[in-house]
Design a protein around this motif. Structure first.
Motif, mmCIF file in Angstrom:
data_model
loop_
_atom_site.group_PDB
_atom_site.id
_atom_site.type_symbol
_atom_site.label_atom_id
_atom_site.label_comp_id
_atom_site.label_asym_id
_atom_site.label_seq_id
_atom_site.Cartn_x
_atom_site.Cartn_y
_atom_site.Cartn_z
ATOM 1 N N ARG A 164 0.837 -1.201 0.000
ATOM 2 C CA ARG A 164 0.000 0.000 0.000
ATOM 3 C C ARG A 164 0.876 1.257 0.000
ATOM 4 N NH1 ARG A 164 -5.347 -0.289 1.315
ATOM 5 N NH2 ARG A 164 -5.333 1.709 2.446
ATOM 6 N N TYR B 65 -4.153 0.032 -4.944
ATOM 7 C CA TYR B 65 -3.866 -0.196 -6.361
ATOM 8 C C TYR B 65 -3.475 -1.644 -6.649
ATOM 9 C CZ TYR B 65 -1.533 0.203 -10.901
ATOM 10 O OH TYR B 65 -1.153 0.021 -12.216
ATOM 11 N N PHE B 66 -2.678 -2.257 -5.770
ATOM 12 C CA PHE B 66 -2.165 -3.596 -6.038
ATOM 13 C C PHE B 66 -3.098 -4.716 -5.581
ATOM 14 C CE2 PHE B 66 1.870 -1.129 -5.778
ATOM 15 C CZ PHE B 66 2.364 -1.420 -7.042
ATOM 16 N N ALA C 104 2.348 1.786 -3.426
ATOM 17 C CA ALA C 104 1.344 2.337 -4.335
ATOM 18 C C ALA C 104 1.199 3.842 -4.146
ATOM 19 C CB ALA C 104 0.005 1.639 -4.117
ATOM 20 N N GLN D 282 -0.366 6.315 -6.871
ATOM 21 C CA GLN D 282 -1.559 5.518 -7.113
ATOM 22 C C GLN D 282 -2.405 5.449 -5.834
ATOM 23 O OE1 GLN D 282 -1.834 4.693 -10.288
ATOM 24 N NE2 GLN D 282 0.241 5.541 -10.555
ATOM 25 N N ILE E 231 2.674 0.120 -14.432
ATOM 26 C CA ILE E 231 2.075 1.101 -13.530
ATOM 27 C C ILE E 231 2.173 2.478 -14.181
ATOM 28 C CG2 ILE E 231 2.219 2.155 -11.242
ATOM 29 C CD1 ILE E 231 3.612 -0.490 -10.358
#
Length: 339
Positions: A154, A166-167, A157, A162, A285
């Motif tokens: 996190r 996101y992941f 990201a 992002q 990404i």
């Protein structure tokens, strides 16, 4: 650089919205863009549980060969269980370590003709009956480490511009974690290659290393090898090639190795790898302009060595390469496929 940076994830775990959490996000991004390795403190993992994991590891490796070989990894096609000394390879050279590989528990699958080949490696773990406390101890530690892995992802990201989640689609239905409980014995002085494990990049997303007090881990920073000297209460954190490729090299999967310990010593470490789900396809990404301008290209140093976007395909490739004895017995049709 003569030592690795120290990052405190505690404020981020406590409240992602604080200024201290934002500072951690920036430090993490800059570290993974630069040296690619750091000491991670403040993880919140129970120190007593960490000590218990080290204790069951030492008890397992102290047993005679007969007991350790009851869970040898050649028993099954799933690349789980005990790897004998010298039977794992890095860059085609034997590593002087033995270990237990542990992953998520699954029922074995008999893939059909239209199923992905990586389904072959999905299956159960092998646990030693001779150390009955190993399974609950290690799985409890894995549960705590999953929280740390998700939090670091996190933070990465956010650092890449992002949303924090996101992941999450890439780790759904669950991340493909791997634990390696590793012993590095001293080598015989007449045959000592010095290679506990050879210089390499990790292949997935995140790697965490819990070390004992015996050194040996070295990180390549520029042309130098920097010692990752054991630090009480700290994990070593680095990233794998899938994040390097997904960021066009803005984040770097830094090479590292382990030297064999001196005569009369042995090194115990426990590696926790937090990776995408086998089913996941990892996409590029969309970096903010200021980060994209600092990306250095993600080309692989090994010509012809394809990094697959699907994680299951990568996983199978590295398992077959690293454990040729398991592949020869259970997957003979794949031997040589990924050379």
């Amino acid at each position: 650089m003569t030592s690795l940076p120290v990052l405190d994830i505690g404020p981020f775990l406590a409240d992602e919205s604080t200024a201290a959490a934002s500072e951690f996000v920036e430090q993490l991004r800059d570290t993974l863009h630069g040296p690619g390795f750091c000491y991670l403190v403040g993880s919140g993992v129970d120190p007593e549980r960490e000590s218990a994991v080290m204790d069951v590891a030492r008890r397992f490796f102290a047993q005679p060969d007969e007991l350790r070989l009851r869970i040898v990894n050649t028993n099954t096609p799933h690349f789980r269980g005990y790897t004998r000394l010298g039977m794992e390879h890095t860059n085609g050279v034997s590593d002087w370590r033995d270990q237990i590989d542990i992953g998520p528990e699954h029922e074995p699958v008999d893939p059909g003709p239209d199923d992905p080949t990586w389904l072959r490696v999905r299956g159960p773990n092998q646990w030693p009956d001779s150390v009955p406390s190993m399974q609950p101890t290690v799985t409890g530690w894995m549960d705590e480490m999953a929280t740390v892995g998700a939090a670091v992802l996190r933070a990465i990201a956010l650092g890449l511009g992002q949303p924090a989640d996101y992941f999450e689609p890439t780790t759904t239905p669950h991340p493909e974690v791997l634990v390696k409980i590793i012993r590095y014995p001293a080598q015989d002085e007449h045959t000592d290659t010095g290679q506990g494990v050879g210089l390499h990049n990790d292949s997935g997303l995140l790697s965490f290393i819990m070390q004992d007090d015996v050194g040996g881990l070295q990180v390549q920073i520029g042309d130098e090898l920097v010692d990752a000297t054991p630090m009480p209460g700290a994990l070593i954190l680095n990233i794998g090639e899938m994040l390097q490729i997904a960021t066009d090299g803005y984040l770097r999967a830094t090479k590292h190795r382990v030297e064999s310990p001196p005569p009369g010593r042995e090194r115990i470490s426990v590696a926790y790898f937090y990776n995408p789900a086998m089913e996941a396809t990892f996409e590029q990404i969309p970096l903010p302009t200021e980060l994209a301008g600092a990306a250095r290209g993600a080309e692989n140093e090994r010509p012809g060595d394809v990094i697959f976007a699907n994680y299951g395909d990568n996983w199978l490739k590295f398992r077959v390469r690293s454990h040729p004895d398991v592949a020869a017995i259970h997957h003979p049709d794949l031997v040589g496929t990924f050379d």
